[in-house]
Design an enzyme around this catalytic site. Structure first.
Site, short mmCIF file in Angstrom:
data_model
loop_
_atom_site.label_atom_id
_atom_site.label_comp_id
_atom_site.label_asym_id
_atom_site.label_seq_id
_atom_site.Cartn_x
_atom_site.Cartn_y
_atom_site.Cartn_z
N MET A 290 0.85 -1.19 0.00
CA MET A 290 0.00 0.00 0.00
C MET A 290 0.89 1.25 0.00
SD MET A 290 -3.45 -0.93 2.05
CE MET A 290 -2.88 -0.58 3.68
N HIS B 277 8.91 1.04 3.58
CA HIS B 277 9.97 1.03 4.60
C HIS B 277 10.81 -0.23 4.38
CE1 HIS B 277 7.43 -1.93 6.52
NE2 HIS B 277 6.43 -1.06 6.57
N GLY C 172 10.87 -2.99 5.75
CA GLY C 172 10.13 -4.26 5.69
C GLY C 172 9.73 -4.58 4.25
N HIS C 173 9.16 -3.60 3.54
CA HIS C 173 8.79 -3.83 2.14
C HIS C 173 10.03 -4.15 1.30
CE1 HIS C 173 5.55 -0.85 3.39
NE2 HIS C 173 4.83 -1.87 2.94
N GLN D 11 -10.41 -2.46 2.27
CA GLN D 11 -9.94 -3.12 3.51
C GLN D 11 -9.92 -2.17 4.69
OE1 GLN D 11 -5.99 -4.07 1.59
NE2 GLN D 11 -5.22 -3.75 3.65
N LYS E 229 4.75 -9.90 9.77
CA LYS E 229 4.17 -8.86 10.63
C LYS E 229 2.64 -8.92 10.61
CE LYS E 229 3.47 -4.36 11.96
NZ LYS E 229 2.30 -4.07 11.16
N ASP E 230 2.06 -9.14 9.42
CA ASP E 230 0.60 -9.28 9.31
C ASP E 230 0.26 -10.77 9.33
OD1 ASP E 230 -0.24 -6.45 8.94
OD2 ASP E 230 1.10 -6.61 7.23
N MET F 222 8.50 -2.58 11.95
CA MET F 222 8.34 -1.50 10.97
C MET F 222 6.93 -1.55 10.38
SD MET F 222 11.89 -0.90 9.08
CE MET F 222 13.38 -0.70 10.06
N ARG G 287 2.28 2.80 9.46
CA ARG G 287 1.48 3.52 10.47
C ARG G 287 2.33 4.06 11.62
NH1 ARG G 287 -2.80 -0.38 8.82
NH2 ARG G 287 -4.56 0.88 8.11
O1 PAF Z 1 -0.21 -5.76 3.71
C1 PAF Z 1 -0.61 -4.82 2.97
O2 PAF Z 1 0.08 -3.82 2.75
C2 PAF Z 1 -1.97 -4.94 2.32
O3 PAF Z 1 -2.89 -5.54 3.16
C3 PAF Z 1 -1.93 -5.64 0.94
C4 PAF Z 1 -1.50 -7.09 1.06
C5 PAF Z 1 -0.97 -4.90 0.01
C6 PAF Z 1 -3.32 -5.62 0.32
O4 PAF Z 1 -3.79 -4.33 0.15
#
Ligand code: PAF
Length: 277
Positions: free
Chosen positions: A27, A31, A33-34, A58, A146-147, A181, A184
């Site tokens: 999204m 950072h 993490g990505h 979402q 993390k998620d 990280m 938010r």
């Molecule tokens: O983890 C996220 O950043 C979001 O939930 C994702 C997987 C990109 C879906 O919008």
């Protein structure tokens, strides 16, 4: 690096470059993490794609969709430096055109934890991720631990809907003081930022207890709640010691446990977890 907005362009480029593709859905407001996901994808595939889309479906009606941090020029620079081949940064109407009415609902594993706290959240996540899988047709897709519940939901969806790809889960990247990280984290004031590592301290205390032989789920939840209670800026939404596959709360955690929590600090809602062993 190709930067495109439409599904048609993604498909054209995807078809013109034959080889394996790794996808990193994001999204934005990237950072470390990505970037760790991008690096992993870069090492495992011929081509790497990323998406940048703040997915409105979402977010709940009282959540932070409008305020969600965005910085597309910086994101694109970071992705180019990391060697990404293709970025899809669509406008909302490209993803959800007028008349859109099809959603993906994953059932049981979306009910507890984040699903209970954020009704509709995983319907939005499963829908956008299914669309991303259809549009990019990647060989591998990369998500952060993390998620944790999101990973469980996406794996379930990919299995149930026969998406022919591998879901690769990468470790949570932390600041030196343990804070996971997250885009938010940008909401935190300096005082709140100083309080935020309490999540990792709480998880670490429960992990230490588990490693020392405390396998009672309720006791592990109490240990985490006790650490969080000592931080006056922390407002706890939930603490959990759950089965890593079903996400049901555990009494006996001896076979493994997902410790997780959601805590509000100021206007930031922070989540974190540790998977044991
Ligand atoms: O983890 C996220 O950043 C979001 O939930 C994702 C997987 C990109 C879906 O919008």
């Amino acid at each position: 690096m190709h930067i495109v907005q439409t599904v048609t362009e993604v498909r054209r480029i995807r078809r013109s470059l034959s080889g394996t593709w790794g996808l990193v859905p994001t999204m934005g407001y990237l950072h470390e993490g990505h970037l760790s996901l991008v690096r992993r994808a870069r090492g495992e595939n011929d081509f790497v794609a990323a998406s940048i889309f703040v997915n409105p479906t979402q977010f709940g009606p009282n959540e932070d969709l409008a305020a969600y941090p965005r910085d597309l020029p910086r994101d694109l620079r970071l992705l180019a430096e990391a060697g990404v081949d293709l970025v899809w940064a669509p406008p909302t109407e490209e993803v959800y055109p007028p008349g859109f009415q099809t959603y993906v609902m994953v059932e049981e594993v979306t009910k507890p934890l984040e699903g209970a706290a954020r009704p509709g959240h995983f319907r939005g996540v499963a829908t956008i991720v299914a669309k991303l899988f259809n549009v990019f047709q990647p060989d591998r897709a990369y998500f952060g631990q993390k998620d944790a519940q999101q990973v469980v939901v996406i794996k379930q969806m990919a299995r149930d809907l026969d998406f022919p790809l591998e879901i690769v889960v990468c470790p949570t990247v932390r600041e030196p003081d343990g804070l996971a990280m997250s885009s938010r984290n940008a909401y935190l004031t300096p005082e709140q930022r100083a309080a935020a590592p309490v999540l990792y301290r709480a998880l670490s205390a429960a992990r230490a207890a588990w490693l020392a032989g405390e396998h009672d789920g309720e006791r592990l939840r109490q240990i985490m709640a006790g650490v969080l209670a000592a931080e006056s800026l922390a407002r706890v939404e939930y603490v959990s010691a759950a089965d890593p596959t079903t996400l049901a709360e555990l009494g006996d955690a001896s076979h493994g446990v997902l410790l997780s929590m959601a805590v509000r600090i100021g206007r930031a809602r922070l989540i974190d977890n540790l998977l044991l062993p």
